[in-house]
Design a protein around this motif. Structure first.
Motif, PDB file in Angstrom:
ATOM      1  N   ASN A 295       9.724   3.955 -11.526  1.00  0.00           N
ATOM      2  CA  ASN A 295       8.498   3.157 -11.586  1.00  0.00           C
ATOM      3  C   ASN A 295       8.749   1.699 -11.237  1.00  0.00           C
ATOM      4  OD1 ASN A 295       7.126   5.409 -12.303  1.00  0.00           O
ATOM      5  ND2 ASN A 295       6.751   4.830 -14.432  1.00  0.00           N
ATOM      6  N   ARG A 296       9.939   1.188 -11.567  1.00  0.00           N
ATOM      7  CA  ARG A 296      10.223  -0.224 -11.276  1.00  0.00           C
ATOM      8  C   ARG A 296      10.174  -0.499  -9.779  1.00  0.00           C
ATOM      9  NH1 ARG A 296      10.239  -4.254  -9.768  1.00  0.00           N
ATOM     10  NH2 ARG A 296      11.312  -6.186 -10.289  1.00  0.00           N
ATOM     11  N   ILE A 297      10.690   0.405  -8.990  1.00  0.00           N
ATOM     12  CA  ILE A 297      10.690   0.195  -7.546  1.00  0.00           C
ATOM     13  C   ILE A 297       9.396   0.705  -6.911  1.00  0.00           C
ATOM     14  CG2 ILE A 297      11.879   2.366  -7.001  1.00  0.00           C
ATOM     15  CD1 ILE A 297      13.419   0.849  -4.843  1.00  0.00           C
ATOM     16  N   GLU A 298       8.830   1.792  -7.455  1.00  0.00           N
ATOM     17  CA  GLU A 298       7.587   2.349  -6.900  1.00  0.00           C
ATOM     18  C   GLU A 298       6.396   1.459  -7.228  1.00  0.00           C
ATOM     19  OE1 GLU A 298       6.392   4.990  -5.290  1.00  0.00           O
ATOM     20  OE2 GLU A 298       8.044   6.407  -5.060  1.00  0.00           O
ATOM     21  N   GLY A 299       6.228   1.164  -8.521  1.00  0.00           N
ATOM     22  CA  GLY A 299       5.067   0.391  -8.942  1.00  0.00           C
ATOM     23  C   GLY A 299       5.253  -1.101  -8.816  1.00  0.00           C
ATOM     24  N   GLY A 300       6.502  -1.555  -8.702  1.00  0.00           N
ATOM     25  CA  GLY A 300       6.753  -2.983  -8.560  1.00  0.00           C
ATOM     26  C   GLY A 300       6.954  -3.381  -7.114  1.00  0.00           C
ATOM     27  N   THR A 301       8.124  -3.068  -6.575  1.00  0.00           N
ATOM     28  CA  THR A 301       8.488  -3.504  -5.222  1.00  0.00           C
ATOM     29  C   THR A 301       7.600  -2.868  -4.153  1.00  0.00           C
ATOM     30  OG1 THR A 301      10.774  -3.803  -5.956  1.00  0.00           O
ATOM     31  CG2 THR A 301      10.373  -3.713  -3.590  1.00  0.00           C
ATOM     32  N   ASN A 302       7.564  -1.535  -4.111  1.00  0.00           N
ATOM     33  CA  ASN A 302       6.822  -0.862  -3.047  1.00  0.00           C
ATOM     34  C   ASN A 302       5.328  -1.161  -3.097  1.00  0.00           C
ATOM     35  OD1 ASN A 302       9.248   0.187  -2.300  1.00  0.00           O
ATOM     36  ND2 ASN A 302       8.753   2.318  -2.734  1.00  0.00           N
ATOM     37  N   ALA A 303       4.769  -1.256  -4.296  1.00  0.00           N
ATOM     38  CA  ALA A 303       3.340  -1.561  -4.412  1.00  0.00           C
ATOM     39  C   ALA A 303       3.030  -2.945  -3.845  1.00  0.00           C
ATOM     40  CB  ALA A 303       2.901  -1.472  -5.867  1.00  0.00           C
ATOM     41  N   GLN A 304       3.893  -3.918  -4.104  1.00  0.00           N
ATOM     42  CA  GLN A 304       3.676  -5.260  -3.579  1.00  0.00           C
ATOM     43  C   GLN A 304       3.815  -5.292  -2.062  1.00  0.00           C
ATOM     44  OE1 GLN A 304       2.527  -7.869  -5.355  1.00  0.00           O
ATOM     45  NE2 GLN A 304       2.399  -6.326  -6.969  1.00  0.00           N
ATOM     46  N   LEU A 305       4.748  -4.516  -1.534  1.00  0.00           N
ATOM     47  CA  LEU A 305       4.901  -4.454  -0.079  1.00  0.00           C
ATOM     48  C   LEU A 305       3.640  -3.887   0.577  1.00  0.00           C
ATOM     49  CD1 LEU A 305       8.589  -3.172   0.225  1.00  0.00           C
ATOM     50  CD2 LEU A 305       7.743  -5.502   0.518  1.00  0.00           C
ATOM     51  N   ARG A 306       3.064  -2.872  -0.030  1.00  0.00           N
ATOM     52  CA  ARG A 306       1.838  -2.289   0.528  1.00  0.00           C
ATOM     53  C   ARG A 306       0.679  -3.286   0.470  1.00  0.00           C
ATOM     54  NH1 ARG A 306       4.012   2.235  -2.380  1.00  0.00           N
ATOM     55  NH2 ARG A 306       4.729   3.854  -0.916  1.00  0.00           N
ATOM     56  N   LEU A 307       0.624  -4.090  -0.592  1.00  0.00           N
ATOM     57  CA  LEU A 307      -0.425  -5.110  -0.681  1.00  0.00           C
ATOM     58  C   LEU A 307      -0.279  -6.139   0.425  1.00  0.00           C
ATOM     59  CD1 LEU A 307      -0.630  -5.769  -4.538  1.00  0.00           C
ATOM     60  CD2 LEU A 307      -2.317  -4.615  -3.097  1.00  0.00           C
ATOM     61  N   ILE A 308       0.952  -6.549   0.723  1.00  0.00           N
ATOM     62  CA  ILE A 308       1.187  -7.523   1.792  1.00  0.00           C
ATOM     63  C   ILE A 308       0.748  -6.950   3.137  1.00  0.00           C
ATOM     64  CG2 ILE A 308       3.009  -8.704   3.085  1.00  0.00           C
ATOM     65  CD1 ILE A 308       4.507  -9.036   0.444  1.00  0.00           C
ATOM     66  N   LEU A 309       1.133  -5.713   3.412  1.00  0.00           N
ATOM     67  CA  LEU A 309       0.770  -5.097   4.691  1.00  0.00           C
ATOM     68  C   LEU A 309      -0.738  -4.894   4.798  1.00  0.00           C
ATOM     69  CD1 LEU A 309       3.640  -2.455   5.020  1.00  0.00           C
ATOM     70  CD2 LEU A 309       3.514  -4.752   6.001  1.00  0.00           C
ATOM     71  N   ARG A 310      -1.372  -4.589   3.672  1.00  0.00           N
ATOM     72  CA  ARG A 310      -2.823  -4.404   3.699  1.00  0.00           C
ATOM     73  C   ARG A 310      -3.540  -5.736   3.918  1.00  0.00           C
ATOM     74  NH1 ARG A 310      -3.492  -2.376  -1.175  1.00  0.00           N
ATOM     75  NH2 ARG A 310      -2.796  -0.326  -0.453  1.00  0.00           N
ATOM     76  N   ALA A 311      -2.984  -6.803   3.348  1.00  0.00           N
ATOM     77  CA  ALA A 311      -3.612  -8.118   3.497  1.00  0.00           C
ATOM     78  C   ALA A 311      -3.503  -8.641   4.925  1.00  0.00           C
ATOM     79  CB  ALA A 311      -2.981  -9.119   2.531  1.00  0.00           C
ATOM     80  N   HIS A 312      -2.501  -8.171   5.666  1.00  0.00           N
ATOM     81  CA  HIS A 312      -2.289  -8.656   7.036  1.00  0.00           C
ATOM     82  C   HIS A 312      -2.347  -7.484   8.010  1.00  0.00           C
ATOM     83  CE1 HIS A 312      -1.333 -12.454   5.242  1.00  0.00           C
ATOM     84  NE2 HIS A 312      -0.262 -11.995   4.650  1.00  0.00           N
ATOM     85  N   ARG A 313      -3.395  -6.707   7.913  1.00  0.00           N
ATOM     86  CA  ARG A 313      -3.575  -5.585   8.826  1.00  0.00           C
ATOM     87  C   ARG A 313      -3.623  -6.076  10.270  1.00  0.00           C
ATOM     88  NH1 ARG A 313      -7.181  -4.457   4.702  1.00  0.00           N
ATOM     89  NH2 ARG A 313      -8.874  -5.379   5.903  1.00  0.00           N
ATOM     90  N   GLY A 314      -3.008  -5.303  11.149  1.00  0.00           N
ATOM     91  CA  GLY A 314      -3.022  -5.663  12.563  1.00  0.00           C
ATOM     92  C   GLY A 314      -1.711  -6.243  13.049  1.00  0.00           C
ATOM     93  N   MET A 315      -0.774  -6.534  12.140  1.00  0.00           N
ATOM     94  CA  MET A 315       0.519  -7.034  12.577  1.00  0.00           C
ATOM     95  C   MET A 315       1.277  -5.943  13.334  1.00  0.00           C
ATOM     96  SD  MET A 315       2.183  -9.490   9.637  1.00  0.00           S
ATOM     97  CE  MET A 315       2.419  -8.160   8.461  1.00  0.00           C
ATOM     98  N   SER A 316       2.097  -6.356  14.288  1.00  0.00           N
ATOM     99  CA  SER A 316       2.943  -5.406  14.994  1.00  0.00           C
ATOM    100  C   SER A 316       3.987  -4.847  14.023  1.00  0.00           C
ATOM    101  CB  SER A 316       3.651  -6.093  16.166  1.00  0.00           C
ATOM    102  OG  SER A 316       4.571  -7.069  15.687  1.00  0.00           O
ATOM    103  N   GLU A 317       4.627  -3.760  14.420  1.00  0.00           N
ATOM    104  CA  GLU A 317       5.641  -3.164  13.552  1.00  0.00           C
ATOM    105  C   GLU A 317       6.783  -4.138  13.280  1.00  0.00           C
ATOM    106  OE1 GLU A 317       7.140   0.578  14.785  1.00  0.00           O
ATOM    107  OE2 GLU A 317       5.318   1.683  14.277  1.00  0.00           O
ATOM    108  N   GLU A 318       7.196  -4.890  14.299  1.00  0.00           N
ATOM    109  CA  GLU A 318       8.288  -5.841  14.104  1.00  0.00           C
ATOM    110  C   GLU A 318       7.901  -6.917  13.099  1.00  0.00           C
ATOM    111  OE1 GLU A 318      11.494  -5.868  15.141  1.00  0.00           O
ATOM    112  OE2 GLU A 318      10.965  -3.819  15.712  1.00  0.00           O
TER     113      GLU A 318
END
Length: 360
Positions: A295-318
């Motif tokens: 849960n520490r990595i799933e609900g902490g780290t990975n969840a925050q990464l998904r929020l960042i990617l969702r906030a900046h939709r449209g960025m290239s993969e790089e």
């Protein structure tokens, strides 16, 4: 503005050190020579680059727009002034520290997968790959000494990599993932009494806090098999009047009648026999607060990464990869200030010569 010594700029006329002397109408620092009275507006590229990188990271790791990031003017101006920041690729140096426990997991970004390792509250490393496989996991694990316990969701390739790289580490399977796998096989509303009883056993996993409770749970699993083991072993043979399920191969002459029930039980049986369900309760790990889930990595780290990617939709993969790298780097134990990672080649990257067609 007030007067203050400035040791980075010299007067172009007499060579004396300049002092600060207020700001220009554009907001830039103005300097004056106390010897000859000459005045100039000093340029500090290092300060400018640091401010640009700070603004860039503030936008990249936040949820705001580019236009509102800083007073750079328009969003286009912000992109132009911070374009060089994408060239910085942060990395976490290996320290050689032996950790009590390490959690590992992966997150997919487009066609890439980022394998992440954390210890306690801090990220200790990551590895980019195409899919979760043994070679990719081994490339990540071999950077660090084997911890006492590794917590994993049991994904593809992990077991083989752990056997090669961290063979001395005890393994704790994430109990939440085990629950999900059991529910996937049985559904959340099984029809048979056997399925309902097995689902209750799966749900009880995350409520176990003592070795006595773990022993009782293992006893209940054995009792379940004594009551319903015949269903796990039951087979159906192909016949002219027996329709075969869609998942049965054309040349298959028989299959397990209660296949989904069997898979759920076999999962729990296999993990209990391997001793990876209740590693966190073992006597030698008392006092280390070993986690029973990822849960520490799933609900902490990975969840925050998904929020960042969702906030900046449209960025290239790089660019998505770079955003993830910056978040992970800044959440390591001792990251150096981002400005110290700036190199001249980041601002003026080396351009490869253009490729020309060979002579015919």
């Amino acid at each position: 503005g007030g007067w203050g010594a400035c040791i980075s700029l010299e007067c172009l006329i007499c060579g004396r050190a300049l002092v600060r002397n207020g700001k220009t109408a554009a907001g830039k620092q103005r300097y004056r020579c106390l010897e000859c009275g000459a005045s100039r507006s000093g340029e500090r590229p290092d300060v400018s680059r640091r401010a640009e990188l700070d603004a860039f990271l503030g936008w990249l790791l936040g949820a705001g727009s580019q236009a509102g990031a800083v007073s750079f003017g328009t969003a286009r101006s912000f992109r132009r002034r911070t374009a060089w920041c994408w060239n910085i690729s942060p990395a976490i140096p290996a320290t050689g520290e032996v950790h009590d426990q390490v959690q590992i997991d992966g997150i997919y970004v487009g066609s890439w997968c980022c394998l992440i390792a954390i210890a306690g509250e801090h990220v200790i490393g990551w590895q980019w790959c195409d899919t979760e496989k043994k070679a990719a996991w081994a490339a990540l694990l071999q950077r660090f000494p084997a911890p006492r316990v590794v917590i994993t969701d049991g994904g593809s390739g992990i077991a083989a990599a752990l056997s090669d790289c961290w063979s001395d580490s005890a393994v704790q399977r994430c109990l939440v993932h085990v629950q999900r796998n059991v529910r996937t096989h049985l559904t959340s509303r099984p029809r048979t009494e056997a399925g309902k009883a097995l689902l209750r056993l799966g749900r009880a996993l995350t409520r176990i806090r003592t070795s006595a409770q773990a022993a009782a749970w293992l006893g209940h699993l054995n009792d379940w098999y004594q009551d319903y083991g015949d269903l796990v072993r039951a087979r159906t043979y192909r016949g002219t009047t027996t329709p075969a399920p869609a998942w049965v191969r054309a040349n298959q002459t028989w299959w397990f009648t209660h296949d989904r029930l069997r898979k759920a039980y076999r999962l729990l049986e296999r993990l209990s026999q391997a001793g990876t369900l209740f590693t966190y309760l073992r006597h030698e790990f008392i006092g280390l607060d070993i986690a029973a889930t990822t849960n520490r990595i799933e609900g902490g780290t990975n969840a925050q990464l998904r929020l960042i990617l969702r906030a900046h939709r449209g960025m290239s993969e790089e660019h998505q990869k770079r955003a993830i790298e910056w978040y992970l780097y800044l959440h390591s134990e001792t990251p150096v200030p981002p400005a110290r990672l700036i190199r001249p080649e980041h601002q003026t990257p080396i351009r490869l010569p253009a490729q020309t067609a060979p002579d015919q």
